[in-house]
Design an enzyme around this catalytic site. Sequence first.
Site, PDB file in Angstrom:
ATOM      1  N   ASP A  50     -14.159  37.273 -50.683  1.00 41.96           N
ATOM      2  CA  ASP A  50     -14.415  36.088 -50.120  1.00 41.96           C
ATOM      3  C   ASP A  50     -13.619  34.883 -50.756  1.00 41.96           C
ATOM      4  O   ASP A  50     -13.504  34.752 -51.418  1.00 41.96           O
ATOM      5  CB  ASP A  50     -15.854  35.677 -49.932  1.00 41.96           C
ATOM      6  CG  ASP A  50     -16.668  35.638 -51.481  1.00 41.96           C
ATOM      7  OD1 ASP A  50     -15.849  34.912 -51.748  1.00 41.96           O
ATOM      8  OD2 ASP A  50     -17.721  36.585 -50.930  1.00 41.96           O
ATOM      9  N   ASP A 102       3.704  35.672 -40.292  1.00 39.26           N
ATOM     10  CA  ASP A 102       4.002  36.454 -39.895  1.00 39.26           C
ATOM     11  C   ASP A 102       4.591  36.958 -38.695  1.00 39.26           C
ATOM     12  O   ASP A 102       4.615  36.114 -37.977  1.00 39.26           O
ATOM     13  CB  ASP A 102       2.448  36.594 -39.106  1.00 39.26           C
ATOM     14  CG  ASP A 102       1.819  38.292 -38.517  1.00 39.26           C
ATOM     15  OD1 ASP A 102       2.016  39.039 -39.859  1.00 39.26           O
ATOM     16  OD2 ASP A 102       1.677  38.448 -37.593  1.00 39.26           O
ATOM     17  N   ASP A 129     -15.850  39.594 -54.908  1.00 39.87           N
ATOM     18  CA  ASP A 129     -16.121  39.531 -53.726  1.00 39.87           C
ATOM     19  C   ASP A 129     -17.686  38.803 -54.540  1.00 39.87           C
ATOM     20  O   ASP A 129     -18.688  39.180 -55.481  1.00 39.87           O
ATOM     21  CB  ASP A 129     -17.483  41.028 -53.339  1.00 39.87           C
ATOM     22  CG  ASP A 129     -18.693  40.308 -52.743  1.00 39.87           C
ATOM     23  OD1 ASP A 129     -19.119  39.420 -51.583  1.00 39.87           O
ATOM     24  OD2 ASP A 129     -19.259  41.335 -52.491  1.00 39.87           O
ATOM     25  N   ASP A 160     -21.763  41.117 -50.985  1.00 36.45           N
ATOM     26  CA  ASP A 160     -21.248  42.139 -49.298  1.00 36.45           C
ATOM     27  C   ASP A 160     -20.547  42.478 -49.831  1.00 36.45           C
ATOM     28  O   ASP A 160     -20.447  43.849 -48.173  1.00 36.45           O
ATOM     29  CB  ASP A 160     -22.027  40.673 -48.200  1.00 36.45           C
ATOM     30  CG  ASP A 160     -19.919  40.383 -48.142  1.00 36.45           C
ATOM     31  OD1 ASP A 160     -19.845  40.484 -49.036  1.00 36.45           O
ATOM     32  OD2 ASP A 160     -20.480  39.549 -47.896  1.00 36.45           O
ATOM     33  N   GLU A 196       8.167  36.574 -42.510  1.00 34.14           N
ATOM     34  CA  GLU A 196       8.446  38.232 -41.810  1.00 34.14           C
ATOM     35  C   GLU A 196       9.513  38.435 -40.807  1.00 34.14           C
ATOM     36  O   GLU A 196       9.165  37.773 -40.098  1.00 34.14           O
ATOM     37  CB  GLU A 196       6.788  38.516 -42.083  1.00 34.14           C
ATOM     38  CG  GLU A 196       6.875  39.923 -41.929  1.00 34.14           C
ATOM     39  CD  GLU A 196       5.392  41.127 -41.380  1.00 34.14           C
ATOM     40  OE1 GLU A 196       4.738  41.577 -41.814  1.00 34.14           O
ATOM     41  OE2 GLU A 196       4.238  40.175 -40.667  1.00 34.14           O
ATOM     42  N   HIS A 215       0.365  43.351 -48.889  1.00 35.02           N
ATOM     43  CA  HIS A 215      -0.159  44.314 -47.897  1.00 35.02           C
ATOM     44  C   HIS A 215      -0.537  44.866 -47.606  1.00 35.02           C
ATOM     45  O   HIS A 215      -0.948  46.025 -46.612  1.00 35.02           O
ATOM     46  CB  HIS A 215      -1.530  42.811 -47.291  1.00 35.02           C
ATOM     47  CG  HIS A 215      -1.079  42.695 -46.325  1.00 35.02           C
ATOM     48  ND1 HIS A 215       0.360  41.516 -46.346  1.00 35.02           N
ATOM     49  CD2 HIS A 215      -1.099  42.680 -44.931  1.00 35.02           C
ATOM     50  CE1 HIS A 215       0.550  41.261 -45.383  1.00 35.02           C
ATOM     51  NE2 HIS A 215      -0.316  42.040 -44.593  1.00 35.02           N
ATOM     52  N   ASP A 216       0.007  45.131 -46.686  1.00 34.53           N
ATOM     53  CA  ASP A 216       1.180  46.043 -45.549  1.00 34.53           C
ATOM     54  C   ASP A 216       1.980  47.474 -46.403  1.00 34.53           C
ATOM     55  O   ASP A 216       2.698  48.292 -45.988  1.00 34.53           O
ATOM     56  CB  ASP A 216       2.473  45.404 -44.481  1.00 34.53           C
ATOM     57  CG  ASP A 216       1.771  44.626 -43.871  1.00 34.53           C
ATOM     58  OD1 ASP A 216       0.058  44.985 -43.547  1.00 34.53           O
ATOM     59  OD2 ASP A 216       1.685  43.978 -42.913  1.00 34.53           O
ATOM     60  N   ASP A 268      -1.026  31.831 -44.528  1.00 34.02           N
ATOM     61  CA  ASP A 268      -0.326  32.665 -42.782  1.00 34.02           C
ATOM     62  C   ASP A 268      -0.399  32.257 -41.504  1.00 34.02           C
ATOM     63  O   ASP A 268      -1.960  31.949 -41.256  1.00 34.02           O
ATOM     64  CB  ASP A 268      -1.315  34.653 -43.448  1.00 34.02           C
ATOM     65  CG  ASP A 268      -0.148  34.965 -43.609  1.00 34.02           C
ATOM     66  OD1 ASP A 268       0.641  35.338 -42.833  1.00 34.02           O
ATOM     67  OD2 ASP A 268      -0.520  36.468 -44.191  1.00 34.02           O
TER      68      ASP A 268
END
Length: 559
Positions: free
Chosen positions: A28, A199, A20, A24, A255, A328-329, A97
Amino acid sequence: MGKWWQNSTVYQIYPRSFNDSNGDGIGDINGITERLPYLKQLGIEVIWLSPVYQSPNDDNGYDISDYEAIMDEFGTMEDYDRMLAEANRLGLKIMMDLVVNHTSDEHHWFIESRQSKASEKRDYYIWHDPKTNGEPPTNWAAAFGGSVWEFDEATGQYYLHLFSKKQPDLNWENENMRHDIYQMMRNWLDKGVAGFRMDVINMISKDPRYPEGELLKTGYNDGSPYYFNGPKVHDFLQEIHQEVLADYETITVGEMPNVNVDQAKLYTGEDRKELDMVFHFDHVGLGDGELGKWTPKEWKLTELKKIFTRWQEGLDQVGWNSLYWSNHDQPRAISRFGDDRAQYREKSGKMLATCLHMLKGTPYVFQGEEIGMTNVKFDSIDDYRDLESINAYHELTDKGLLTEDEMIRAIHQRGRDNARTPMQWSSENHAGFTTGEPWIKVNPNYPDINVKDALAREDSIFYYYKQLIELRKQHEIFVKGRYQLLHPDREDVYVYERVLDDQVLVVLTNFTDQVVSVDMTVDLTKATCLITNETEAIKQTEAGYTLQPYGAYAFLLKR
């Protein structure tokens, strides 16, 4: 040495949790730009960027409302262009992605589509009349719980959403929709991105009959046979290649849940002109119980070896493998397949890296894997942010299928937020990820596990990964060598060879916290040790070669 992406190592960034830059609490694009030199130091060549497109964030960016704008929380397109230019300057490629099975219900296509049955965009999505009794067209279960069908009062029809109701599925039968997608892809490639991770791309073709599936314990039916690897999926992928990819030098990975080796041969065969590689899910499903990952069981190393061997042998000479432990999954690799206890965390992390990176295929490193990040144990469901975990928690506990304690234990082991806690940069507040309040809590072990510490120690996992990535560029056998499994029936060791001409790469890994011995037909004491996580040279006894707990060696020799 093969295609450029066969020699490469890919690093996945989950932008929300990476770095970050503005305080916030949300990672990013400028935060990514700040850390590009770190990735260059690691030695990777390709960055897979999880979605950064405009999105209302129902599913952390996998619900896209504008494919050609950047999510406000992540920055601007100017920020993105600056990041891309800096990556190119450092010799790093960006793989985007691509999420085109569905959009957000806030995408302007869907807003137009739902206005009336006569809308020009109506058939960009999948609409169906109710059954005569008013019920949905099928009783299929959605991935995030509930039905795949959502009733729309305005037009009296249901729309299909295989995931959240805020993620309506696109209708790939519609040629205009497809060509709008292709133009968007060309725009990104013209901008300078290197390719796409696609995806759930094997879900874009549905069986138009929409039959009922088998009844599940949740009370819904399993519709997956009718939307995985559907009737026109190869036609669509070949059209993507012809209309878009053929004009560029790209990297593509699909994927693909519920894909088998024979299907993957079709998806990745060079003469087929579809994709470069696929992500299969066979190994990450190990230990799934009656309710999938929410009722996890013990898994066996022999099962893991069978899966990897099936894919290594199956795609040899006819396709190409992607190699990954986590993303990430998925839960963190060390917690899932290694040993995250303090005395074994780094050792087992290096062992897992050795095992994976020596296989045939393109390795993927998920952010934090290279410093040995682990699963997190939050006490309350309120601390979790993942839609899948939260929905499953409420659905399975409300139906009495699992207790709240059982569900929290399962989320500790297998939930997606394990991968999504912020990247641990230092021992400073919030692990140096943000100066604000992070969108999800940081793993409390960050004072011990962080980048600053890893870079300061020559024996850290980071430098081990760096060495593995460098070896891949130096030895053709990594890319072209044929795979052969040794000791298939042992539950403690994973030993295999890669063979190219008169060269043999021998890989020995111990998946246990015990000292083990391995019998070998070759003399390893005379071979070149390319890499090891042990402090001493390998020892030979009457029982064979000795591997310490979670020990790993890779040797190169000539026959």
